[in-house]
Design an enzyme around this catalytic site. Structure first.
Site, PDB file in Angstrom:
ATOM      1  N   GLN A  28     -10.637  48.731 -69.643  1.00  0.00           N
ATOM      2  CA  GLN A  28     -11.108  49.505 -70.803  1.00  0.00           C
ATOM      3  C   GLN A  28     -11.947  48.675 -71.762  1.00  0.00           C
ATOM      4  OE1 GLN A  28      -8.172  51.730 -73.319  1.00  0.00           O
ATOM      5  NE2 GLN A  28      -9.640  51.112 -74.894  1.00  0.00           N
ATOM      6  N   LYS A  29     -11.873  47.350 -71.649  1.00  0.00           N
ATOM      7  CA  LYS A  29     -12.676  46.513 -72.556  1.00  0.00           C
ATOM      8  C   LYS A  29     -14.148  46.930 -72.487  1.00  0.00           C
ATOM      9  CE  LYS A  29     -14.648  42.158 -73.065  1.00  0.00           C
ATOM     10  NZ  LYS A  29     -15.473  41.823 -71.953  1.00  0.00           N
ATOM     11  N   GLY A  34      -6.694  39.660 -66.958  1.00  0.00           N
ATOM     12  CA  GLY A  34      -7.117  41.066 -67.009  1.00  0.00           C
ATOM     13  C   GLY A  34      -7.491  41.569 -65.609  1.00  0.00           C
ATOM     14  N   HIS A  35      -8.235  40.752 -64.848  1.00  0.00           N
ATOM     15  CA  HIS A  35      -8.588  41.148 -63.480  1.00  0.00           C
ATOM     16  C   HIS A  35      -7.314  41.273 -62.622  1.00  0.00           C
ATOM     17  CE1 HIS A  35     -12.472  38.867 -64.441  1.00  0.00           C
ATOM     18  NE2 HIS A  35     -12.903  40.073 -64.119  1.00  0.00           N
ATOM     19  N   GLN A  82     -19.173  50.982 -70.035  1.00  0.00           N
ATOM     20  CA  GLN A  82     -19.377  50.842 -68.583  1.00  0.00           C
ATOM     21  C   GLN A  82     -18.557  51.886 -67.826  1.00  0.00           C
ATOM     22  OE1 GLN A  82     -19.642  46.975 -66.312  1.00  0.00           O
ATOM     23  NE2 GLN A  82     -17.483  47.327 -66.002  1.00  0.00           N
TER      24      GLN A  82
END
Ligand code: PAF
Length: 337
Positions: free
Chosen positions: A186-187, A54-55, A191
Site C-alpha cells: 500500500q505504500k 515489507g517485501h 501504483q
C-alpha cells in the site's frame, strides 16, 4: 544441445540445502508455469530487489493464499527518468536470494502456509525491452502502457515517466508469469490504483491484492531507497508518517461529528507538523486528500466514500556524497459501511 528453457534455469548462488529455482529467460519461466496453469494457483510478487521486510511480508501473504509463489527481481529502466538513480539503485542479489531461501525454509516448517517460492524470475533488460530502453522517453521504441489521467496525478506531477514504465513492465510480467493473484504494498498507493485500472481495462485475468505498508518501529514506511538517507535525514524521516497520522486523527474527529469533512482542515493538521528543520531541509511535493478512484483532490470528504491521504517530500543532501531522497507515504481513510 540443452533447450533454452533448461539452460536458463540456474540454482541460487549461496550454499543451501534447498536451492531456489532461478529463471533468467521468458521461455524458461513459461515452461515452468505452463503445465501448472490449471492445477496450481500462483501468487506473484514483482520487485526491483533490495528486498526488505515489507517485501517478505507480501511473499508470506502470497504463500498463505496460493499453492505456489513466483517472485521477480527486475530493476526496470523504463520507470527511471534520465536524472534519476537507475545506475546506483541498490542491487543486492546474493542477500535477496538468501532471504528468499530462508522464507522457503520458514514455509516448510509452517503448516498454515500452503505455497512456497517455486520460481525467482530474473529477466534481462534485453529480453524485456527488445528494442532497447533509452531513458529519454522520446527515444523509446515499441509498445508501452499508459493509464490516463491517473498517471499524471500526484507522483506523476514530478515523475511524469514513472507510471508508464511501471504499467508497461507489470503488463509484460503478467503476460509472462500468468499469476492468479499479484501482491503490492500500500505504500505505493497510486501504483496499486493504476495497476488495478490497467488490469480491468486490458482484461488481464489477474487479481491485484494490496497489503499493508511495512513500517520501521518509528513508523517510517519501508523502502529500498531508505538506505540513501544517512543518519541525519533518517532521524527526521518519520515526520512524514506522523503528519499523515495527525491529519487522519483530525479527519476521524470531524467525521465523528456527522456529515462531510472539510479537506482543508484535515490537511492543515498534518502540515503543521511537516516543518523542515534548518539542518535537514526538505521540500513538500504534495500533501493530498483525494478520492480513491480517480485521485482527484477533494474539497470535502464524504465518509461514506472514504479517501486517500498521501504525501511526498524531497529531502536535500546534508552530507558530502549524498543525493536527494524522496519519501512517499499514505493512509487510506476507508469508506464507512
Ligand atoms: O513497486 C515496485 O517495486 C516496482 O514499481 C514494480 C511494481 C516491481 C515494477 O517495477
Amino acid at each position: 544441445m540443452a533447450s533454452p528453457a533448461a539452460s536458463s534455469v540456474i540454482t541460487a548462488l549461496p550454499e543451501t540445502t534447498d536451492p531456489l529455482k532461478i529463471y533468467t529467460t521468458i521461455a524458461s519461466l513459461r515452461s515452468y508455469r505452463h503445465p501448472l496453469l490449471s492445477t496450481k494457483s500462483l501468487g506473484f510478487v514483482p520487485t526491483m530487489g533490495a528486498l526488505h521486510a515489507g517485501h517478505l511480508s507480501l511473499i508470506r501473504t502470497a504463500a498463505k493464499e496460493n499453492d505456489s509463489v513466483a517472485v521477480s527481481i527486475f530493476v526496470n529502466p523504463a520507470q527511471f527518468a534520465p536524472t534519476e538513480d537507475l545506475a546506483v539503485y541498490p542491487r543486492t542479489l546474493h542477500t535477496d536470494v538468501a532471504l528468499l531461501e530462508s522464507l522457503n525454509a520458514e514455509f516448510s516448517a509452517d503448516s498454515t502456509t500452503r505455497g512456497r517460492i517455486e520460481a525467482l524470475f530474473l529477466p534481462s533488460v534485453a529480453e524485456m525491452y527488445p528494442h532497447g530502453i533509452p531513458l529519454e522517453e522520446n527515444a523509446q521504441r515499441g509498445a508501452f502502457v499508459t493509464v490516463q489521467p491517473l498517471a499524471a496525478k500526484l507522483e506523476g506531477i514530478t515523475r511524469p515517466h514513472f507510471f508508464r514504465g511501471v504499467a508497461t513492465v507489470v503488463a509484460k510480467l503478467f503476460n509472462i508469469v500468468q499469476p492468479d493473484i499479484a501482491y503490492f504494498g500500500q505504500k505505493d498507493v497510486q501504483q496499486s490504483i493504476i495497476l488495478k485500472r490497467m488490469v480491468k481495462d486490458l482484461h488481464f485475468p489477474v487479481q491485484i491484492r494490496v497489503c499493508p505498508t511495512g513500517r520501521e518501529v518509528d513508523g517510517l514506511a519501508m523502502s529500498s531507497r531508505n538506505v540513501y538517507l544517512g543518519e541525519r535525514r533518517r532521524a527526521i524521516a518519520p515526520v512524514l508518517y506522523q503528519a499523515l497520522r495527525a491529519s487522519e486523527d483530525e479527519y476521524r474527529r470531524l467525521a465523528a461529528q456527522g456529515g462531510t469533512v472539510d479537506a482543508k482542515a484535515v490537511l492543515a493538521k498534518g502540515l503543521e507538523l511537516l516543518q523542515p528543520g534548518k539542518d535537514v531541509p526538505f521540500e513538500i511535493e504534495y500533501f493530498s486528500l483525494a478520492d480513491l478512484q480517480e485521485l482527484e483532490e477533494l474539497g470535502t470528504v464524504d465518509p461514506k466514500k472514504g479517501a486517500v491521504l498521501s504525501a511526498a517530500v524531497r529531502m536535500s543532501p546534508v552530507e558530502e556524497g549524498q543525493g536527494p531522497v524522496r519519501l512517499i507515504d499514505n493512509i487510506i481513510l476507508e469508506a464507512e459501511e
